[in-house]
Design a protein around this motif. Structure first.
Motif, short mmCIF file in Angstrom:
data_model
loop_
_atom_site.label_atom_id
_atom_site.label_comp_id
_atom_site.label_asym_id
_atom_site.label_seq_id
_atom_site.Cartn_x
_atom_site.Cartn_y
_atom_site.Cartn_z
N ARG A 135 14.74 -6.28 2.17
CA ARG A 135 14.26 -5.37 1.10
C ARG A 135 13.26 -4.37 1.66
N LEU A 136 12.34 -4.88 2.50
CA LEU A 136 11.31 -3.99 3.06
C LEU A 136 11.92 -2.95 3.99
N ARG A 137 12.94 -3.39 4.74
CA ARG A 137 13.62 -2.46 5.65
C ARG A 137 14.21 -1.27 4.89
N ASN A 138 14.68 -1.58 3.67
CA ASN A 138 15.34 -0.52 2.88
C ASN A 138 14.41 0.10 1.83
N HIS A 139 13.14 -0.20 1.91
CA HIS A 139 12.19 0.30 0.91
C HIS A 139 12.04 1.82 1.05
N PRO A 140 12.17 2.57 -0.06
CA PRO A 140 12.14 4.03 0.03
C PRO A 140 10.86 4.60 0.65
N ASP A 141 9.69 3.99 0.36
CA ASP A 141 8.44 4.56 0.89
C ASP A 141 7.96 3.85 2.15
N LEU A 142 8.29 2.56 2.27
CA LEU A 142 7.70 1.77 3.36
C LEU A 142 8.60 1.67 4.59
N GLY A 143 9.91 1.78 4.36
CA GLY A 143 10.88 1.58 5.45
C GLY A 143 10.46 2.19 6.78
N GLU A 144 10.05 3.49 6.72
CA GLU A 144 9.71 4.23 7.94
C GLU A 144 8.39 3.77 8.56
#
Length: 268
Positions: free
Chosen positions: A74-83
Motif C-alpha cells: 500500500r505504501l509503495r503505491n501511496h499517491p503522496d508517499l510512494g516517491e
C-alpha cells in the motif's frame, strides 16, 4: 463499517495491529517528533500511515520498516508517499540499523510499536545507541511507566535500568484506547528516548549489567545479600556502598553498574 476493518485493511492479531486514527493525537505525536528535511528519519511499523503521512508532509524522504506485506505494498503505491519512502520489508527485531546510518546524520526513529514486541525491540535498538539521535515510540502506558520509573517503585525493573543506562527517558503524551481502531484494552503513551552522547555510568561489559539486573529483579522480594549470594559477598557490597539488607528494586542505576564492573574486574 466494522471496527476491525479500517481503510480496507483488516487489523491482524498476530502482528499486534491497532491503527491510530485520532487527528488530535496524531498531531501531538508529529509535533513531539518535530521532523525536519534532511534528517535521517526511520519509522518502524508505519501501518496505514497515520503518522507516516503527516511526517511525509514535512520532509522529502525517509525510511520505513514494515513486516506486513500488504501494508508495505500500500505504501509503495501511496499517491503522496510512494516517491518519498525507502521501504524495508521485514522484521525490525532482526534489522541491522547501522545500514541506515549516514555520516554526521544520526537516526531519528519513531513508531507505534506492536505491544507484543516493544520490549525486545527496544533492547535491540539500544545496541545501536551510538548511531541514534532520538526515538519516539507509542507504547503501552505501563511500559512507558517502567521506562521512566525511579528506584523503589513497583514499575522499576530490568527494562528501566537498561533503558536509563543508554537513554534519557521523557514521557511525552498519554493516548486513550479510543484513539485506535480497533481500540486496545490498555492505555497507551508516547515516550521520547534520547541516547546519551557519553554514557553517564559506563560498564566494562554489558553482559554483567544484564546479569545483575536479571538476578535482582527475578527475585524482587529477596534482600540484595540473598539475591547476589553466589556473586558478591556482603563485604564487597558494603565496599561498593550498597546496603546488603536493601531490596534490589531500591538500587540505583549507578549501584547496578558498580556491581557489574566489580564482577567484570574479578573475572579478568
Amino acid at each position: 463499517m466494522r471496527n476491525d476493518v479500517h481503510l480496507g485493511h483488516k487489523a491482524r492479531k498476530r502482528f499486534g495491529q491497532n491503527f491510530l486514527n485520532d487527528p488530535y493525537i496524531i498531531d501531538g505525536i508529529v509535533s513531539a517528533i518535530n521532523p525536519k528535511p534532511g534528517q535521517n528519519l526511520v519509522e518502524i511499523g508505519p501501518g496505514l500511515g497515520a503518522i507516516t503521512e503527516p511526517v511525509g508532509k514535512e520532509v522529502d524522504k525517509f525510511t520505513v520498516i514494515e513486516l506486513d506485506r500488504d501494508l508495505a505494498e500500500r505504501l509503495r503505491n501511496h499517491p503522496d508517499l510512494g516517491e518519498k519512502l525507502t521501504i524495508h520489508e521485514g522484521d525490525a527485531m532482526r534489522f541491522d540499523f547501522t545500514q541506515l546510518v549516514k555520516p554526521n546524520n544520526k537516526l531519528r526513529i519513531f513508531g507505534n510499536l506492536p505491544y507484543n514486541i516493544s520490549t525486545p525491540l527496544m533492547f535491540h535498538l539500544f545496541e545501536f545507541h551510538k548511531d541514534i539521535q532520538d526515538m519516539h515510540f507509542m507504547l503501552q502506558k505501563e511500559v512507558v511507566n517502567r521506562l521512566a520509573a525511579g528506584p523503589g517503585t513497583k514499575a522499576y525493573g530490568r527494562l528501566t535500568v537498561m533503558a536509563q543506562y543508554f537513554c534519557k527517558v521523557m514521557p511525552v503524551l498519554e493516548v486513550p484506547p479510543s484513539a485506535f481502531v480497533p481500540p486496545p484494552k490498555v492505555d497507551s503513551a508516547v515516550v521520547r528516548l534520547t541516547p546519551y552522547e557519553d554514557l553517564p555510568h559506563p560498564v566494562a561489559d554489558l553482559k554483567w549489567l544484564d546479569r545483575v539486573c536479571r538476578e535482582g529483579f527475578n527475585q524482587r522480594r529477596k534482600t540484595v545479600r540473598n539475591c547476589y549470594k553466589g556473586l558478591l559477598d556482603t563485604d564487597v557490597l558494603e565496599e561498593l556502598g550498597i546496603n546488603p539488607s536493601m531490596r534490589p528494586e531500591n538500587l540505583t542505576l549507578e549501584q547496578f553498574v558498580s556491581m557489574a564492573n566489580w564482577l567484570d574486574a574479578k573475572t579478568k
